[in-house]
Enzyme design. Sequence first.
Site, PDB file in Angstrom:
ATOM      1  N   SER A  27       0.807  -1.210   0.000  1.00  0.00           N
ATOM      2  CA  SER A  27       0.000   0.000   0.000  1.00  0.00           C
ATOM      3  C   SER A  27       0.851   1.275   0.000  1.00  0.00           C
ATOM      4  O   SER A  27       0.357   2.336  -0.324  1.00  0.00           O
ATOM      5  CB  SER A  27      -0.908   0.007   1.224  1.00  0.00           C
ATOM      6  OG  SER A  27      -0.128  -0.116   2.388  1.00  0.00           O
ATOM      7  N   LYS A  33       3.224  10.034   3.062  1.00  0.00           N
ATOM      8  CA  LYS A  33       3.268  11.003   1.957  1.00  0.00           C
ATOM      9  C   LYS A  33       3.882  12.305   2.425  1.00  0.00           C
ATOM     10  O   LYS A  33       3.937  12.604   3.610  1.00  0.00           O
ATOM     11  CB  LYS A  33       1.843  11.273   1.436  1.00  0.00           C
ATOM     12  CG  LYS A  33       1.157  10.084   0.821  1.00  0.00           C
ATOM     13  CD  LYS A  33       0.621  10.416  -0.553  1.00  0.00           C
ATOM     14  CE  LYS A  33       0.083   9.184  -1.271  1.00  0.00           C
ATOM     15  NZ  LYS A  33      -0.497   8.153  -0.431  1.00  0.00           N
TER      16      LYS A  33
END
Lengths: 232, 232
Positions: free
Chosen positions: A151, A190
Amino acid sequence: MKLSDRQRKILDFIAEFVDSNNYPPTIRDIGTACGISSTSVVKYNLTKLEREQLIKRDKDVSRGLSLDWTRLQEAGLAQHMAGAPRPDVSDTSNGSAFNFFQVPVLGHIAAGEPIQVETADHNNADEWLELNETLYRNPSELYALRVQGDSMIDASVLDGDIVILRHQERAENGEMVAAWIDHQNETTLKHFFLEGDQVRLRPANPSYPEMFLPAAEVSVKGKVVSVIRQLE
Amino acid sequence: MKLSDRQRKILDFIAEFVDSNNYPPTIRDIGTACGISSTSVVKYNLTKLEREQLIKRDKDVSRGLSLDWTRLQEAGLAQHMAGAPRPDVSDTSNGSAFNFFQVPVLGHIAAGEPIQVETADHNNADEWLELNETLYRNPSELYALRVQGDSMIDASVLDGDIVILRHQERAENGEMVAAWIDHQNETTLKHFFLEGDQVRLRPANPSYPEMFLPAAEVSVKGKVVSVIRQLE
DNA sequence: CTTGACACCGCACAGATGTTCTTGTATACT
DNA sequence: AGTATACAAGAACATCTGTGCGGTGTCAAG
């Protein structure tokens, strides 16, 4: 300066005493051990040793003295003394430095699984990671997660990698963070940008698209400090 | 028994104090540091901690207390405390053990640039990396390269990452290797498969395509042991 | 309500401990 | 001889520091 037999003996005794008691001796301890009947003579010699920087002393503090191993080493006196620190590659100034520490691996991280950093105290980590002090600061704030699944691939983090995070709830723009996204039930790594009341999340790997989300839906779990991939 | 916040705080403070002073604190030191106004309360808690074997105390001796790191470790309290002895992974007996070692960072790696591991002796590395012994074996065979540019992105390796390699010319099928591809003048990190006289190179990131090349055009420079990304 | 365990506070005391002052001896240099 | 310096001793002093005891507030069990 040359040390007298007595002074050498005092140093030896201090080392031995600290080694076996974990606290320094008093002046009188030193006196009786070294056959000195007067406290002032001990003090006299201690002052001398302090002038030579071989010991450090704190005024008016009981047992307020410690050996300076660095200087003792330099003087070639440390070898035969009890409790001498083992020479270390990077150990420099103070005698207490340990060069690496452990970081708890709090568990696995995967998209769809929230991570509980706050509750997961450092005591029941299932795994520990040894890291080097030169690479990280404030190690107590660090924790690690093992990545499960693909992921995070847009952050160039693969299945099995270990992510090291510094625990913090807020992030500066541009920092790579572990963020929990409410609506998607997903934790992701991120680059974080707060733009008005919107959060922009940019993947580390530029071939993946950016995400735009309302700030309320994103909660920062920590800043990514390091990614480690172990292949053998 | 469960420790109160205060007791935990006391332990922390003792560790910190000893770490920076080389001698233990007094009861009053502890009191003021932990916001305890009464010396007897400190003593009360110290007695408690002593009963738990977390500290050792000598009666009537000023600063006569020391931490029991073995027990603290067992209780899982030692990790975050100042001056905790490093857990001795390797050995205890002889004093010579080093628990970590250094690996040379031989230079940069980028697509289009060959890497010369053979010639580049370990003596003139421009940078050294300290690694932990527990994670790697045969450290003398290891070297590191700093990745430049995004050419390795299909291996989930980004600009600035450090790749640790074990020097070897041959690879087993499935291993991730640093390979030099003659015709493309490129070094790349890929999973290696020898299939007849063809080499198949599979990226670590499955969204990138595989490569098939004649075996003669591919030369292995080393096996990838680890990838480290340092972000702070 | 009473009781007792528990965590806590303040304070006074005594023993532990560093400091200072005075004195003495030996050696080296002027 | 006179002086300076290193080394040592002992005792008096001051304060640092651990201990002990009486007291307070809380809380759950009897």
